[in-house]
Write a protein that holds these residues in place. Sequence first.
Motif, PDB file in Angstrom:
ATOM      1  N   UNK A   1      -5.769   6.411   1.919  1.00 17.33           N
ATOM      2  CA  UNK A   1      -6.644   5.756   2.888  1.00 17.33           C
ATOM      3  C   UNK A   1      -6.270   4.292   3.083  1.00 17.33           C
ATOM      4  N   UNK A   2      -5.969   3.602   2.010  1.00 18.62           N
ATOM      5  CA  UNK A   2      -5.600   2.188   2.106  1.00 18.62           C
ATOM      6  C   UNK A   2      -4.296   2.016   2.865  1.00 18.62           C
ATOM      7  N   UNK A   3      -3.325   2.895   2.587  1.00 13.70           N
ATOM      8  CA  UNK A   3      -2.030   2.812   3.281  1.00 13.70           C
ATOM      9  C   UNK A   3      -2.188   3.105   4.775  1.00 13.70           C
ATOM     10  N   UNK A   4      -2.990   4.124   5.092  1.00 12.96           N
ATOM     11  CA  UNK A   4      -3.221   4.490   6.500  1.00 12.96           C
ATOM     12  C   UNK A   4      -3.911   3.353   7.250  1.00 12.96           C
TER      13      UNK A   4
ATOM     14  N   UNK B   1       3.402   5.621  -5.958  1.00 14.55           N
ATOM     15  CA  UNK B   1       3.205   5.610  -7.411  1.00 14.55           C
ATOM     16  C   UNK B   1       2.016   6.475  -7.810  1.00 14.55           C
ATOM     17  N   UNK B   2       0.925   6.371  -7.058  1.00 16.50           N
ATOM     18  CA  UNK B   2      -0.269   7.161  -7.372  1.00 16.50           C
ATOM     19  C   UNK B   2       0.014   8.651  -7.237  1.00 16.50           C
ATOM     20  N   UNK B   3       0.767   9.017  -6.210  1.00 15.28           N
ATOM     21  CA  UNK B   3       1.092  10.419  -5.984  1.00 15.28           C
ATOM     22  C   UNK B   3       1.970  10.949  -7.115  1.00 15.28           C
TER      23      UNK B   3
ATOM     24  N   UNK C   1       0.820  -1.215   0.000  1.00 17.20           N
ATOM     25  CA  UNK C   1       0.000   0.000   0.000  1.00 17.20           C
ATOM     26  C   UNK C   1       0.852   1.263   0.000  1.00 17.20           C
ATOM     27  N   UNK C   2       1.979   1.224   0.684  1.00 12.01           N
ATOM     28  CA  UNK C   2       2.874   2.386   0.661  1.00 12.01           C
ATOM     29  C   UNK C   2       3.440   2.613  -0.739  1.00 12.01           C
ATOM     30  N   UNK C   3       3.810   1.532  -1.398  1.00 10.99           N
ATOM     31  CA  UNK C   3       4.326   1.647  -2.759  1.00 10.99           C
ATOM     32  C   UNK C   3       3.245   2.171  -3.701  1.00 10.99           C
TER      33      UNK C   3
END
Length: 484
Positions: free
Chosen positions: A430-433, A410-412, A404-406
């Motif tokens: 949200x998913x990473x958090x 990438x999305x950012x 999720x961090x990756x």
Amino acid sequence: MQNIWSITGRSIAVSSLALALAACQSMRGPEPAAQANIPQGYTASASGTSAAEQGYKDFFSDQRLVQVLDLALANNRDLRTAALNIQRAQQQYQITENNQLPTIGASGSVLRQDTLNSQKPVTSYNVGLGVTAYELDLWGRVRSLKDNALDSYLATASARDATQIALIGQVAQAWLSYSFSNANLKLADQTLKTQLESYNLNKKRFDVGIDSEVPVRQAQISVETARNDVANYKTQVAQAKNLLNLLVGQQVPDNLMPNQRVTRITSASAIGSGLPSDLLNNRPDVRAAEYKLSAAGANIGAAKARLFPTISLTGTAGYASTDLSDLFKSGSFVWGLGPSLDIPIFDWGTRKANIKISETEQQIALSDYEKSIQSAFREVNDALAVRQNIGDRLSAQRRLVDATNTTYKLSNARFRAGIDSYLTVLDAQRTSYAAEQGLLLLEQGNLNSQVELYKSLGGGIKANSGDAVQQQPSTAERKADAAK
């Protein structure tokens, strides 16, 4: 005539004494056999010596936590109440033990009386020692009451040990709760900063006309959600500290609080569960239920003894005179000895009903004992079930966090390059958090499960592993040993 009464009195005394020596025995029946369906092993394998053999100072590796536990054992009010209950039960046992001995008291009186036959009032003086209603325990009633008091005392002592075990587990888990509440607070703070950066970036893009107002409001929603989480975790930190202070019984010094996330709570690489028989010996709550069952059996003996005659002796010896100056002269010595007999004839079935009540109470105590055994095995099996799968869950959750961090990075990057919309970044955030929060929750659950397994196995009575724990046999066990 005086010789006849003298011989009769001696005969009664000798006969009563002989009966007391020959017939004094408990009338409690055979002890019921527990049928708790004890399993031959645990549902999950955890070989090795039971962790309960370790003292809490050896089991817990963080010395700050050990010091907090020492403070709790010294100041916790529930534990203090349990210790006072032991003192009360001990004094109650002493009273019932004293009831087996005659009560001797001194007395003195001055009586002035006037009768129709006397021309003037007569004064009489008395002084002496007396034995008041000493019961000859022919049927073991007093002895049964003594056994009941002893078992109740031992049950109270075991209940105090169970309170200590529960307290150690609660303090350790509250200490961990404070640590992970702080960790969640730091994660929420970090997330809030990230959300603010995204909000500022989207506002700038909106101000220069690159994007619409929708991404700005989406970013604002994330910011306010993160702020709410920060406030929530600040509350949880304060509540965890308050709970810990309550359990310890005083304010816990700041230098004993975990400022960083706790990653290890015990130095043991694996927590052994031992044999099922070890659990019955190490769990004080099971032992307390066994003492209560034995006490209920003693109550039956006392109730049955009430069906038979009760003989009590009352005796006095001293001096009596109508003139105070002649009170201690020769010829003033007087004595008296007399038995009293209480024979049950017809009481509308009250004594038999009391026996039925005692037998029912024994069945209740038996059921409680069996349930305590079943509950002990269930708690151990639950803790082992968590321990059996927690490693796989942690590994999967860590991989999820990395993924999720990756994805967020990438999305950012794609959003900044103008390839994707901000909605993709928002979803990735949200998913990473949530994944980071889930990892903290699992790590706390992992440490809590170690504490729970140690507690459910009966660990925490000893401070050091080398300390000896002595378990007194119940009166039922002593009766069984004497019958062998």
